[in-house]
Design a protein around this motif. Sequence first.
Motif, PDB file in Angstrom:
ATOM      1  N   TYR A  13       0.959  -1.223  -0.012  1.00 25.46           N
ATOM      2  CA  TYR A  13      -0.166   0.030   0.078  1.00 25.46           C
ATOM      3  C   TYR A  13       0.928   1.165  -0.167  1.00 25.46           C
ATOM      4  O   TYR A  13       0.472   2.174  -0.490  1.00 25.46           O
ATOM      5  CB  TYR A  13      -1.000   0.111   0.927  1.00 25.46           C
ATOM      6  CG  TYR A  13      -2.018  -0.787   0.803  1.00 25.46           C
ATOM      7  CD1 TYR A  13      -2.837  -0.769  -0.018  1.00 25.46           C
ATOM      8  CD2 TYR A  13      -2.141  -1.799   1.873  1.00 25.46           C
ATOM      9  CE1 TYR A  13      -4.082  -1.587  -0.275  1.00 25.46           C
ATOM     10  CE2 TYR A  13      -3.429  -3.053   1.431  1.00 25.46           C
ATOM     11  CZ  TYR A  13      -4.240  -2.676   0.434  1.00 25.46           C
ATOM     12  OH  TYR A  13      -5.490  -3.490   0.394  1.00 25.46           O
ATOM     13  N   GLY A  52      -8.915  -2.880   3.494  1.00 27.68           N
ATOM     14  CA  GLY A  52      -7.994  -2.041   2.530  1.00 27.68           C
ATOM     15  C   GLY A  52      -8.247  -0.711   2.369  1.00 27.68           C
ATOM     16  O   GLY A  52      -8.746   0.219   3.312  1.00 27.68           O
ATOM     17  N   ASP A  98      -5.201  -8.823  12.577  1.00 29.48           N
ATOM     18  CA  ASP A  98      -5.351 -10.186  11.697  1.00 29.48           C
ATOM     19  C   ASP A  98      -6.454 -10.904  11.868  1.00 29.48           C
ATOM     20  O   ASP A  98      -6.757 -11.138  13.217  1.00 29.48           O
ATOM     21  CB  ASP A  98      -4.252 -11.096  12.024  1.00 29.48           C
ATOM     22  CG  ASP A  98      -4.255 -12.375  11.364  1.00 29.48           C
ATOM     23  OD1 ASP A  98      -5.082 -12.725  10.913  1.00 29.48           O
ATOM     24  OD2 ASP A  98      -3.015 -12.936  11.238  1.00 29.48           O
TER      25      ASP A  98
HETATM   26  C1  SAM Z   1      -6.473  -8.153  -2.179  1.00 29.84           C
HETATM   27  S1  SAM Z   1      -6.772  -6.805  -0.915  1.00 29.84           S
HETATM   28  C2  SAM Z   1      -8.492  -6.568  -1.002  1.00 29.84           C
HETATM   29  C3  SAM Z   1      -8.827  -5.314  -0.271  1.00 29.84           C
HETATM   30  C4  SAM Z   1     -10.283  -4.944  -0.087  1.00 29.84           C
HETATM   31  N1  SAM Z   1     -10.998  -5.950   0.389  1.00 29.84           N
HETATM   32  C5  SAM Z   1     -10.811  -4.800  -1.808  1.00 29.84           C
HETATM   33  O1  SAM Z   1     -11.750  -5.378  -2.126  1.00 29.84           O
HETATM   34  O2  SAM Z   1     -10.415  -3.706  -2.390  1.00 29.84           O
HETATM   35  C6  SAM Z   1      -6.589  -7.984   0.573  1.00 29.84           C
HETATM   36  C7  SAM Z   1      -6.783  -7.256   1.866  1.00 29.84           C
HETATM   37  O3  SAM Z   1      -6.560  -8.306   2.688  1.00 29.84           O
HETATM   38  C8  SAM Z   1      -5.959  -7.609   3.921  1.00 29.84           C
HETATM   39  N2  SAM Z   1      -5.434  -8.657   4.771  1.00 29.84           N
HETATM   40  C9  SAM Z   1      -4.717  -9.781   4.243  1.00 29.84           C
HETATM   41  N3  SAM Z   1      -4.750 -10.764   5.094  1.00 29.84           N
HETATM   42  C10 SAM Z   1      -5.511 -10.408   6.380  1.00 29.84           C
HETATM   43  C11 SAM Z   1      -5.556 -10.919   7.581  1.00 29.84           C
HETATM   44  N4  SAM Z   1      -5.150 -12.158   8.002  1.00 29.84           N
HETATM   45  N5  SAM Z   1      -6.383 -10.085   8.339  1.00 29.84           N
HETATM   46  C12 SAM Z   1      -6.775  -8.874   8.278  1.00 29.84           C
HETATM   47  N6  SAM Z   1      -6.475  -8.488   6.750  1.00 29.84           N
HETATM   48  C13 SAM Z   1      -5.965  -9.012   5.812  1.00 29.84           C
HETATM   49  C14 SAM Z   1      -4.447  -7.054   3.344  1.00 29.84           C
HETATM   50  O4  SAM Z   1      -3.974  -5.938   4.165  1.00 29.84           O
HETATM   51  C15 SAM Z   1      -5.322  -6.256   2.106  1.00 29.84           C
HETATM   52  O5  SAM Z   1      -5.887  -5.114   2.325  1.00 29.84           O
END
Ligand code: SAM
Length: 209
Positions: A13, A52, A98
């Motif tokens: 990001y 995100g 997380d």
């Molecule tokens: C591909 S992006 C999708 C972001 C958003 N949901 C969208 O559709 O635009 C995946 C997001 O999941 C977050 N993420 C990944 N693993 C995670 C976890 N274990 N707990 C919380 N957030 C997580 C990442 O930081 C990222 O922002």
Amino acid sequence: MSAVRSSHWDTVYSEKGEAQTSWFRARLDESLRLIDALDLARDQPVLDVGGGRSTLVDDLLSRGFRDVSVLDLSGVALDETRRRLGAKADAVHWVVGDVTRAEWPPVALWHDRAVLHFLVDADERARYVAAASCTVQAGGHAVIGVFAADGPERCSGLPVARYDAPALAALFKDSFELIATSRDVHRTPAGGSQAFTYAVLRRRGGDNA
Ligand SMILES: C[S@@+](CC[C@H](N)C(=O)[O-])C[C@H]1O[C@@H](n2cnc3c(N)ncnc32)[C@H](O)[C@@H]1O
């Protein structure tokens, strides 16, 4: 593992604008269509998992939802989203964490677009399902969008798990019943196509076990 993961996402990001991330779309149309169909009361608590920089929170606020939380591993992403929202950000609960590692207050709606598919380890997936099962109130819903069986094999340099609708329903079958599924083909900012499987799940029972 969480620290490594959060540093991965913070770097992404920090270094990439929206148009450089494959998952970006100006509006999460399929998520919104499925959420609108649930016709939830606007005072019901809603949690966007791994939100995100997505604009789902903007659209939830504009629909009148008053109890919205956005959770993400990346504080960088959430800071950007807060800045975009300006004063409206004060109405949102922002949580850096997380999803598989903590307890969240109960919600009527759990939304996840493009997060669960990063959990390629069975234990992590089980913790995700346990978190969703504990967090979604009985009778509440989860709207989850993940890469379809013919979707990408990797995203953001990470391996992913891919799902057809029965596989997604099977993952949640102990606590949720399947209400609806759909397929969405996302056009990435670079012009590619990514197939998603969506499921709308309803939390069973009166015990959150
Ligand atoms: C591909 S992006 C999708 C972001 C958003 N949901 C969208 O559709 O635009 C995946 C997001 O999941 C977050 N993420 C990944 N693993 C995670 C976890 N274990 N707990 C919380 N957030 C997580 C990442 O930081 C990222 O922002």
